[in-house]
Design a protein around this motif. Sequence first.
Motif, PDB file in Angstrom:
ATOM      1  N   GLY A   1       0.276  -1.332   0.492  1.00 30.51           N
ATOM      2  CA  GLY A   1       0.446  -0.073  -0.051  1.00 30.51           C
ATOM      3  C   GLY A   1       0.893   0.896   0.257  1.00 30.51           C
ATOM      4  N   ALA A   2       2.283   0.931  -0.474  1.00 27.24           N
ATOM      5  CA  ALA A   2       2.651   1.935  -0.145  1.00 27.24           C
ATOM      6  C   ALA A   2       2.727   2.812  -1.222  1.00 27.24           C
ATOM      7  CB  ALA A   2       4.829   2.125   0.109  1.00 27.24           C
ATOM      8  N   THR A   3       2.858   4.113  -1.348  1.00 29.27           N
ATOM      9  CA  THR A   3       2.267   5.133  -2.368  1.00 29.27           C
ATOM     10  C   THR A   3       3.480   5.768  -3.118  1.00 29.27           C
ATOM     11  OG1 THR A   3       0.542   5.494  -2.001  1.00 29.27           O
ATOM     12  CG2 THR A   3       1.297   7.190  -3.402  1.00 29.27           C
ATOM     13  N   ILE A   4       3.839   5.737  -4.162  1.00 26.96           N
ATOM     14  CA  ILE A   4       5.627   6.786  -4.913  1.00 26.96           C
ATOM     15  C   ILE A   4       4.602   7.693  -5.253  1.00 26.96           C
ATOM     16  CG2 ILE A   4       7.473   6.511  -5.873  1.00 26.96           C
ATOM     17  CD1 ILE A   4       7.537   4.675  -3.504  1.00 26.96           C
ATOM     18  N   ASP A   5       4.441   8.785  -4.235  1.00 27.84           N
ATOM     19  CA  ASP A   5       4.356  10.208  -4.878  1.00 27.84           C
ATOM     20  C   ASP A   5       5.388  11.171  -5.621  1.00 27.84           C
ATOM     21  OD1 ASP A   5       1.558  10.338  -4.242  1.00 27.84           O
ATOM     22  OD2 ASP A   5       2.457  10.640  -2.080  1.00 27.84           O
ATOM     23  N   PRO A   6       4.830  11.781  -6.780  1.00 29.18           N
ATOM     24  CA  PRO A   6       5.724  12.864  -7.609  1.00 29.18           C
ATOM     25  C   PRO A   6       6.647  13.084  -6.411  1.00 29.18           C
ATOM     26  CG  PRO A   6       3.651  12.839  -8.219  1.00 29.18           C
ATOM     27  CD  PRO A   6       4.112  12.253  -7.124  1.00 29.18           C
ATOM     28  N   TYR A   7       7.766  13.371  -7.030  1.00 35.50           N
ATOM     29  CA  TYR A   7       8.778  14.708  -5.894  1.00 35.50           C
ATOM     30  C   TYR A   7       9.826  14.878  -7.084  1.00 35.50           C
ATOM     31  CZ  TYR A   7      11.497  10.908  -5.330  1.00 35.50           C
ATOM     32  OH  TYR A   7      12.563   9.669  -5.634  1.00 35.50           O
TER      33      TYR A   7
END
Length: 711
Positions: free
Chosen positions: A487-493
């Motif tokens: 459930g880990a979300t890799i957000d755009p950073y």
Amino acid sequence: MNYLHSLGLASLIFATACETKQKKTPSMDIMPPKVEKIAKNLEMHDDVRDDSYYWLNDRENPEVIDYLERENDYYEKMTAHTKGFQDDLFEEMKSRIKEDDESVPYKLNGYYYITRFETGKDYPIYTRKKDSLEAEEEIMFDANELAEGHSYFNLNSISVSPDNTLATFGIDTVSRRKYTIYIKNLITGEILKEKIPLTTGGATWASDNKTIFYTRKDEQTLRSNEIYRHTLGENPDSDVKIFTEEDETFGTYVYKTKSKKFIVIGSYSTLTSEYQILSADTPKGEFKVFQPRTRGLEYDIAHYGDDFYIVTNKDKATNFKLMKTPDNKTGMENWKDVIPHRKDVFLEDIEIFKDYLVVSERSNGLNKINIKRWDNTADYYLPFDNETYTAGASTNPDFDSEVLRYGYSSLTTPSSTIDFNMRTKEKTVLKETEVLGGKFDKSNYESKRVWATAEDGTKIPVSMVYKKGMKNNGENPLLLYAYGSYGATIDPYFSSVRLSLLDRGFIYAIAHIRGGQYLGRDWYEDGKLLNKKNTFTDFVDASKFMISEGYTSNKHLYAQGGSAGGLLMGAVVNLAPELYNGVIAAVPFVDVVTTMLDDTIPLTTGEYDEWGNPNDPDYYNYMKSYSPYDNVEAKAYPNMFVTTGLHDSQVQYWEPAKWVAKLREMKTDNNVLFMDTNMEAGHGGASGRFEALKEVAKNYAFIFDLEGITK
């Protein structure tokens, strides 16, 4: 990480010869390491697996260490021609980072806390100032001094006593995530004699300034399974065990509520949670179960006034909802809805202030911050106008504040720390991370979100960033990254390090595949257990989309993932190796079946709700059908660079070691295969602030070399 490509050797020799700084190429007589095969049959459910490299799981065996060192030597020799470029990349990336940097101060209990770095030093210095930022600086911990003599060092979880005179802190010098807790007198500078080994590093103070609670780990499995109470001045050997988490699929931890009224023991698994509470004023009292664990019931608690607020999936609230209950009637029969479940909005977290409730949500993959007054006189969202950003609440320890501190970043905008006055709606940007060197201009880059179509018709979002002027001609090198588990979300950073890719013509993309929670809880459920293969096929389909849309081609497409994302890499090179010119797999979880059948390995039993329990034949067969190690075949694989750490506690080093050995045995191509083992580190790699950049430089040099980029 690095490489050369024997198959296109002539062109690579030509490209390298054109660069005067890189005159040497790998010799054809440098042979990859050979490793002995020792017959080993693993039987389960009437199925027999041949695991001839099983013996590599003994780190005390000198022959194992010898093999790892021979792989390292092979990697170093084969990539010697890129060493100068690696050094240049390291200096380039380092030059963008402000060395004498410091964090934005935050105030807690009368002190401003600041973490700062000094030029030329790898580790942080933790400081504080009393009452005013103009006050004299107190250095609490200089991690550079503490790290002297250690090849690896990590200081974590500083916790200051309520009267501000003492602080606990954890230290790990091996990288096995086994921390020893120490206690420092902040007035005299003395480190107290008691030290507590084999912990998570964190400790929680009771109100009396002399009692702490902490979590111990199991020596073998490293599971966080016991909560202890320690009284200052007493021998830690006589510490009182408060709680033992008997269920091997659960871990436990302890903390204090933001209201400072309760000590809380949490128990967690992938699907289920449970809490116990105790008044912080009565540390020797008995903890009370908040709501007994019920399989499938997840909940988190926050205290405010005379109530607890609960983020939970109760009543089939797949995307979670907010409820509340009196702090003296905590059973779920007393819970009442505050924010009901919404099918299209994922409720991620809350932050409680005296006058405001801040709700962190996700809608259509995008972060939202909703601010509500408790008296219902205000209810609004912070405005964001981008599709490739990350935003979320930051450090907000002051319960009485009307100012929310949050962070904002996008693929083209450096990370910002922002104070937002929830009453006046005034926004103050306290800090935007500086990109030094004078060359960075955010207007030179573009970002966007596109949607690939998976084989089952599902739309897969992909966030992209590239330098302006990019043409869809199929000639762009593109690095596609993903994780896709837990459930880990890799957000755009934003990443200043990533500029070294973009400025050399690369597109960087993040595939928000199933297994994360980018599109809500169902997005996670659809990428785990018996749906796990969706994670892998989503990545493959995103890769095909990048090619079909002309962003890149299979000659210029590269893939990267680490840990469970390394499993992803292992799976996709078995599924569609022809799509990629190169693959970087960091600390990859690739021997899924064997690991999940071994409950002595750290973290295994707690993973059953994520991957399934292979003692059940249905899960065994499904795992075996995608486990990268079990599915290596006699076929052509891409150029590959695999990394691991000898002391890794999350993914044991022998998983990538066995995988690489089997790939060497089976693959039919002449592409390069490298394994680089950090003999002094674990799952997170090197510990120094800039040492980690050397590992990134290896990664970048690997794919640059395959592209013929030499400077």
